[in-house]
Design a protein around this motif. Structure first.
Motif, PDB file in Angstrom:
ATOM      1  N   ARG A 141     -74.571 162.445 126.852  1.00  0.00           N
ATOM      2  CA  ARG A 141     -75.524 161.660 126.061  1.00  0.00           C
ATOM      3  C   ARG A 141     -76.679 162.510 125.563  1.00  0.00           C
ATOM      4  O   ARG A 141     -77.173 162.330 124.452  1.00  0.00           O
ATOM      5  CB  ARG A 141     -76.052 160.497 126.895  1.00  0.00           C
ATOM      6  CG  ARG A 141     -75.024 159.423 127.215  1.00  0.00           C
ATOM      7  CD  ARG A 141     -75.669 158.268 127.958  1.00  0.00           C
ATOM      8  NE  ARG A 141     -74.767 157.146 128.130  1.00  0.00           N
ATOM      9  CZ  ARG A 141     -73.987 156.982 129.182  1.00  0.00           C
ATOM     10  NH1 ARG A 141     -74.011 157.891 130.166  1.00  0.00           N
ATOM     11  NH2 ARG A 141     -73.189 155.937 129.270  1.00  0.00           N
ATOM     12  N   ARG A 149     -74.111 157.487 121.726  1.00  0.00           N
ATOM     13  CA  ARG A 149     -74.117 156.133 121.169  1.00  0.00           C
ATOM     14  C   ARG A 149     -72.787 155.436 121.412  1.00  0.00           C
ATOM     15  O   ARG A 149     -72.726 154.236 121.690  1.00  0.00           O
ATOM     16  CB  ARG A 149     -74.438 156.190 119.665  1.00  0.00           C
ATOM     17  CG  ARG A 149     -75.883 156.573 119.358  1.00  0.00           C
ATOM     18  CD  ARG A 149     -76.207 156.393 117.899  1.00  0.00           C
ATOM     19  NE  ARG A 149     -75.494 157.344 117.053  1.00  0.00           N
ATOM     20  CZ  ARG A 149     -75.960 158.567 116.757  1.00  0.00           C
ATOM     21  NH1 ARG A 149     -77.123 158.964 117.251  1.00  0.00           N
ATOM     22  NH2 ARG A 149     -75.272 159.371 115.973  1.00  0.00           N
ATOM     23  N   ALA A 152     -72.247 153.821 124.842  1.00  0.00           N
ATOM     24  CA  ALA A 152     -73.122 152.709 125.219  1.00  0.00           C
ATOM     25  C   ALA A 152     -72.328 151.465 125.604  1.00  0.00           C
ATOM     26  O   ALA A 152     -72.777 150.669 126.430  1.00  0.00           O
ATOM     27  CB  ALA A 152     -74.070 152.383 124.064  1.00  0.00           C
TER      28      ALA A 152
END
Length: 249
Positions: A141, A149, A152
């Motif tokens: 990340r 992203r 997530a």
């Protein structure tokens, strides 16, 4: 419940099934296809196989490495292990679609000991990054914001864990294991810990993808392998992921 599958054409007449996610195609499948079929990331590291090799595919994902191997070695005997239920469903669909029903499949993670109900983090948009150790994805990340992203959207699934040595009798109760391929998102040492003393001498070669290569290389050297580590390239370069090859002389 199995995820719905989506068929993706990758090159010419070749394609495969992947689990449907909510965010569309992240490009992960195309990257894996390039890495395995075009760059030959696993078999291009000095690996030498007989005409009918015995191979373990640990972290088989949707089966691209097994499909690539069977395209080159149709008589290969393969054990393909994949713990994520949705991905395992795609693996089985791909093997059937390409006519490789002879591949031995197991819906398990490989580890140091047998366990049940182990939490496993499944990333819907990057299923190839799914892992037993999600804390290891912090570095991903931080260094690759685009990947961060896509990581997530995750959910926890309960998986079974088996020792590799407990599964080998179903594949090859005796004789050499020509190649063990390991790509398990941080659980490399767990897989190696699940190889019993009687099975280590049977293993002729290993190819392992690891973000922390030093302890893996040290273990293989202690086991009598000639070890090389290929420097990462492309998207993996930012993460320091190396491809480690161990061969018995």
């Amino acid at each position: 419940m199995r995820a719905e599958l989506h068929y993706v054409r990758l090159s010419g007449e070749f394609g495969c099934y992947v689990p449907v996610n909510d965010s569309g195609d992240s490009g992960e499948l195309g990257f894996m296809y390039q890495e395995i079929f075009r760059d030959n990331c696993y078999l291009g590291s000095g690996i030498r196989l007989p005409e009918a090799p015995v191979v373990v595919d640990a972290g088989a994902n949707v089966g691209l490495f097994t499909l690539f191997l069977k395209s080159r070695y149709p008589r290969a005997r393969v054990l393909a292990a994949e713990p994520a239920p949705s991905t395992f469903g795609a693996l089985c669909a791909n093997l059937a679609h390409h006519g490789h029903e002879d591949v031995l499949t197991r819906e398990v993670a490989l580890g140091a000991r047998r366990e049940t109900g182990v939490p496993f983090t499944y990333y819907r948009d990057l299923p190839g990054n799914s892992t037993r150790y999600p804390e290891l994805k912090t570095r991903t990340r931080e260094l690759v914001p685009a990947a961060g992203r896509l990581l997530a959207d995750s959910r926890s699934v309960a998986v079974a864990v088996e020792r590799l040595s407990d599964l080998l009798p179903d594949l090859a109760p005796a004789g050499p294991i020509d190649l063990v391929k390991i790509d398990v998102e941080g659980a490399e040492l767990d897989v190696l810990a699940g190889i019993g003393e009687a099975d280590w001498p049977r293993i002729r070669q290993l190819v392992i993808e690891a973000e922390e290569p030093e302890p893996v290389c040290a273990l293989l050297e202690r086991r009598g392998f000639d070890v090389t580590a290929r420097e990462p390239y492309g998207p993996l370069a930012a993460l320091g992921t190396s491809t480690i090859t161990g061969r018995r002389t």
